[in-house]
Structures are given as structure tokens and as C-alpha cells.
Design a protein around this motif. Structure first.
Motif, PDB file in Angstrom:
ATOM      1  N   CYS A  91      -4.426   0.844  -4.774  1.00  0.00           N
ATOM      2  CA  CYS A  91      -4.992   0.600  -2.880  1.00  0.00           C
ATOM      3  C   CYS A  91      -5.245  -0.455  -3.317  1.00  0.00           C
ATOM      4  N   SER A  94       4.224  13.665  -1.706  1.00  0.00           N
ATOM      5  CA  SER A  94       5.951  12.299  -1.925  1.00  0.00           C
ATOM      6  C   SER A  94       6.986  13.096  -2.254  1.00  0.00           C
ATOM      7  N   ARG A 113       9.229   2.812  -5.656  1.00  0.00           N
ATOM      8  CA  ARG A 113       7.998   2.559  -6.213  1.00  0.00           C
ATOM      9  C   ARG A 113       7.771   1.963  -6.959  1.00  0.00           C
ATOM     10  N   ARG A 138       9.634  -1.373   1.837  1.00  0.00           N
ATOM     11  CA  ARG A 138       9.679   0.585   2.191  1.00  0.00           C
ATOM     12  C   ARG A 138      10.957   1.135   1.767  1.00  0.00           C
ATOM     13  N   THR A 185      -0.490  16.587  -3.809  1.00  0.00           N
ATOM     14  CA  THR A 185       0.254  15.059  -3.765  1.00  0.00           C
ATOM     15  C   THR A 185       0.734  14.936  -4.216  1.00  0.00           C
ATOM     16  N   GLN A 212       1.557  -1.498   0.357  1.00  0.00           N
ATOM     17  CA  GLN A 212       0.102  -0.332  -0.281  1.00  0.00           C
ATOM     18  C   GLN A 212       0.744   1.085   0.303  1.00  0.00           C
ATOM     19  N   GLY A 213       0.730   2.222  -0.763  1.00  0.00           N
ATOM     20  CA  GLY A 213       1.357   3.438  -1.076  1.00  0.00           C
ATOM     21  C   GLY A 213       2.772   3.616  -1.984  1.00  0.00           C
TER      22      GLY A 213
END
Length: 249
Positions: free
Chosen positions: A43, A178, A225, A220, A174, A30-31
Motif C-alpha cells: 500500500c 478480487s 497484478r 488498470r 478479499t 494502489q490496489g
């Protein structure tokens, strides 16, 4: 009483936050996921179904936000397929394991590219450009309001045009958030690169025993990404691996 009402409101907020955290902890990626077709995020979603003998079961998958018709005027803006969460997470985790199992190669590539300086410069340039674009869109929105107040455009025209501008403003904000997050991680990445070999030695023998939270933190730390283009998955690493990003079909 006012105190009772305030307490009830807080309890409701607590329940909502608990539900959000419970959903977030179901989805390892997620994210991190973005759709290469429309630019919106993927999502985590859950659908309830039934197996034999009427046993209820939850099906977990990732879906492109661009497919959510209720979010957009005129309906969905993307047709990207849903992806089963278990399959996608297994593929990404396998790639991350591969990076950790060859840390010397990763470090060589990091040093060769001088990634620390170039990454910071690139992010700052992106931040400056997006901030400039945000300012332009905010001025455009104000001009539309001024035009309506002056009678130059009608209310329907104001709504239609301002919604498009607001969408660009939301997207710019957004992106700025980021980039700011990524810039904040650059210092951490320098440390990660410097101790990746030792880190890999520590976790390599126990990768299968890592908790869900540890695996998410590890992903993470290493992954910037994950771009989704239909069934094609491209993983872009923060610490560049040789030949990155890695792809998984």
C-alpha cells in the motif's frame, strides 16, 4: 440538536473520504501490488521529512502490509523492503508503454493461448474453491463458539483460535471480491484485445501527455497484478504479452 449532530457526523465522514481520495490519487499502482513473500498487499505510504533550510517534504513509497506490526498478533509477519513510489511507477509505466508499442505481438499471444475462455474458466474455478474454503472456515468458527458455550474450551483458547480462523475468513472474502472483479472485467478485456491495435495507435504518439488519471486507467486496463519479491517486480498482464509476466529488477 439531533440535526446539528447528524450534520457534524456527515462533515467528518466527508473529510475522511476526501483524505482517502487525496492519498489514493498520489499512488498510481494502489490496489495492484502484492507481496510474493507473505501474500499481503503493498500500500502507498507517505512520510514527512526535511531538506536543507528546514524545508518540509513528503516522501512517497509502497510498503507491505505484512510489515505493519500493529495489525498482527505477535508483530510484523514480513520483512519485505519498502519501494520508492516514483521508481516503481516509472518501471511499470515503461513496461506498459512497451506493450502498447508492440500491439501485434500482444494480440498474437492472446489468440494463441485462447486466453478469454481459459481465463474465465480459471477465475470461476478459483472463485468456487475459495467460496468452498470460506464456508469451511465459517463452520469452523461456529464450532469454536459452540465448544466454548458447551465448556469444552476456555475464553483464552476461543480468542486465540477464532482469531486465526477469522483471519482466514477475511482473506477468503478479499480473494472472492478480487476474483469477482476480474470476472467482471473479462467482457471488457475481450473488447480491449479486439481493439488494442487501434487503441495503441491512438495513444502511442501522446503517451507522455496523458494525465495521471488516464495513465492509471490504462495501467488498470492492461495489468492484472504486480508481484513484489524484494527488489524484483513481476507485472502480470490481463492481455498476455509474449513471455508475460514481464519483470523489472
Amino acid at each position: 440538536s439531533d440535526l446539528f449532530a447528524a450534520a457534524q457526523e456527515q462533515l467528518q465522514r466527508n473529510r475522511q473520504l476526501a483524505r482517502r481520495h487525496a492519498v489514493a490519487e498520489r499512488f498510481l499502482l494502489q490496489g495492484l501490488l502484492g507481496c510474493a513473500r507473505c501474500g499481503y498487499a503493498y500500500c502507498g505510504r507517505t512520510t514527512l521529512g526535511y531538506r536543507a533550510q528546514g524545508v518540509k517534504v513528503a516522501y512517497l513509497y509502497y510498503a507491505c502490509v505484512g510489515r505493519c506490526g500493529h495489525r498482527f498478533e505477535g508483530g510484523a509477519v514480513c520483512t519485505a523492503p519498502h519501494l520508492r513510489s516514483a521508481e516503481l511507477e516509472k518501471a511499470v509505466w515503461g513496461s506498459v508503454r512497451g506493450v502498447l508499442q508492440d500491439p501485434a505481438r500482444v494480440l498474437d499471444e492472446w489468440c494463441r493461448r485462447g486466453a478469454e475462455d481459459s481465463m474465465s474458466a480459471q477465475l470461476r474455478a478459483q472463485q468456487a474453491e475459495t467460496t468452498r474454503s470460506l464456508g469451511v472456515q465459517e463452520k469452523t468458527l461456529q464450532r469454536l463458539v459452540d465448544a466454548y458455550e458447551a465448556g469444552a474450551i476456555d475464553l483464552d483458547d476461543l480468542h486465540a483460535r477464532s482469531e486465526r480462523v477469522r483471519a482466514r475468513i477475511r482473506q477468503a472474502r478479499t480473494e472472492i471480491e478480487s476474483v469477482a472483479t476480474q470476472l467482471g472485467q473479462v467482457v471488457e478485456l475481450r473488447e480491449v484485445a479486439g481493439r488494442l491495435s487501434a487503441f495503441a495507435d491512438q495513444v502511442r504518439s501522446g503517451l507522455d501527455e496523458l494525465s495521471w488519471q488516464q495513465r492509471q486507467q490504462l495501467i488498470r486496463t492492461l495489468v492484472s497484478r504486480i508481484d513484489i519479491d524484494g527488489e524484483r517486480v513481476t507485472i502480470v498482464y490481463r492481455v498476455p504479452a509474449a513471455g508475460s509476466g514481464n519483470s523489472s529488477d
